[in-house]
Design an enzyme around this catalytic site. Sequence first.
Site, PDB file in Angstrom:
ATOM      1  N   THR A   3       0.806  -1.218   0.000  1.00  0.00           N
ATOM      2  CA  THR A   3       0.000   0.000   0.000  1.00  0.00           C
ATOM      3  C   THR A   3       0.844   1.275   0.000  1.00  0.00           C
ATOM      4  O   THR A   3       0.394   2.326   0.463  1.00  0.00           O
ATOM      5  CB  THR A   3      -0.954   0.017   1.211  1.00  0.00           C
ATOM      6  OG1 THR A   3      -0.192   0.066   2.422  1.00  0.00           O
ATOM      7  CG2 THR A   3      -1.851  -1.214   1.218  1.00  0.00           C
ATOM      8  N   TYR A  49       4.597   5.918   4.311  1.00  0.00           N
ATOM      9  CA  TYR A  49       3.838   5.930   3.057  1.00  0.00           C
ATOM     10  C   TYR A  49       2.776   7.026   3.118  1.00  0.00           C
ATOM     11  O   TYR A  49       1.721   6.865   3.718  1.00  0.00           O
ATOM     12  CB  TYR A  49       3.173   4.577   2.802  1.00  0.00           C
ATOM     13  CG  TYR A  49       4.120   3.401   2.655  1.00  0.00           C
ATOM     14  CD1 TYR A  49       5.480   3.583   2.422  1.00  0.00           C
ATOM     15  CD2 TYR A  49       3.645   2.097   2.755  1.00  0.00           C
ATOM     16  CE1 TYR A  49       6.336   2.503   2.301  1.00  0.00           C
ATOM     17  CE2 TYR A  49       4.502   1.008   2.631  1.00  0.00           C
ATOM     18  CZ  TYR A  49       5.839   1.218   2.405  1.00  0.00           C
ATOM     19  OH  TYR A  49       6.686   0.136   2.290  1.00  0.00           O
ATOM     20  N   SER A  82       8.179  -4.740  -5.060  1.00  0.00           N
ATOM     21  CA  SER A  82       8.389  -4.278  -6.437  1.00  0.00           C
ATOM     22  C   SER A  82       8.691  -5.407  -7.420  1.00  0.00           C
ATOM     23  O   SER A  82       9.561  -5.268  -8.288  1.00  0.00           O
ATOM     24  CB  SER A  82       9.502  -3.224  -6.497  1.00  0.00           C
ATOM     25  OG  SER A  82       9.126  -2.052  -5.806  1.00  0.00           O
ATOM     26  N   GLU A  91       8.370  -4.366 -10.966  1.00  0.00           N
ATOM     27  CA  GLU A  91       9.235  -3.227 -11.296  1.00  0.00           C
ATOM     28  C   GLU A  91       8.413  -1.984 -11.643  1.00  0.00           C
ATOM     29  O   GLU A  91       8.628  -1.318 -12.646  1.00  0.00           O
ATOM     30  CB  GLU A  91      10.200  -3.582 -12.437  1.00  0.00           C
ATOM     31  CG  GLU A  91      11.307  -4.520 -12.039  1.00  0.00           C
ATOM     32  CD  GLU A  91      12.287  -3.940 -11.022  1.00  0.00           C
ATOM     33  OE1 GLU A  91      12.146  -2.750 -10.657  1.00  0.00           O
ATOM     34  OE2 GLU A  91      13.187  -4.700 -10.589  1.00  0.00           O
TER      35      GLU A  91
END
Length: 330
Positions: free
Chosen positions: A21, A59, A218, A221
């Site tokens: 998130t 975040y 990731s 990517e």
Amino acid sequence: MNVMREIGQSGIAVPFLGLGTWAIGGGSWWGDNDDALSIRAIHEAIDRGIVWVDTAPIYGRYHSENVVGQALKGKRDKVVLSTKCGLEWRHGTPIFHKTVDGTDVYRDLSPASIREDVEASLRRLGTDYIDVIYTHWQSPDQNLYPIAETMDALETLKREGKLRAIGASNVTPEHIRAYTAAGQLDVIQEKYSLFTRRIEKALVPVCQELGISIQAYSPLEQGLFTGKARMDTVLAPGDVRNGNPCWQPAIRAQGIAFVEALAPFCEKYHCSPAALVIVLTSQMIDGLHVLCGARKPAQVEDNASALTLAIDPADLAQMRALLPDLTDQL
């Protein structure tokens, strides 16, 4: 393929795919968000079997945690929830981390700061316990914040029932051994994808030796492996992908070529390139947990399809053979 995987020696088992998130936090890296849509995306994930939800105070400077907390009202018992500690902007420390949206952020893994972080996260998330807590970034000066003291603070919170498992992010083998010497470390969270594979040599052997799980962030990517990336895609100033080596021209071209080479497999299995990449990534390291970010229900739906894909091992081997050797570049 076994969908369920243990988180270290914690006794917690989850499907291999989790929901990240970071983007839900918004900010200059990700742009403005529709929080209602983000909440729908989290609900979609839970409904489709993605039950490990990962967030962090940094975040969006608390925004992601606040949105996740809203989304989990009445659903807390359906998820495994992880957040992080150790990055501060309430106060300064000798270890400057970076400036985020105009705010100076520091690293602080002292016992007092860790407790303050955890208590504040519990309030924002609307829960009385966190399943997995990660130390977000490690101290370059172990004399300032000794890992033994950090771990003692986390183990104390665990005994109090506020934490179920302890993890660490952005670590070295030396960090891992220091954590395990001081307590029970169940999982590390690291950057890993089909192109960015440096942890295979540096960290995987240590984790396998000590029974520690790995959660990869990731893996797509930041959209390179979704089939939507183009060589003429222009990234806005401040876009997080500007700092991703895989989005620089030479490697971006190889990423696009790899996705195009997956087309016959996408047709065979009636799925997207992203779903194939998620499955293949999950098979690269034994027991790997894969964390995919999403902030729209459609993105979640596509990612979640990986949980039900049954790919022939021979096809997985063929896809793996298509990967370029980027060892000296990433």
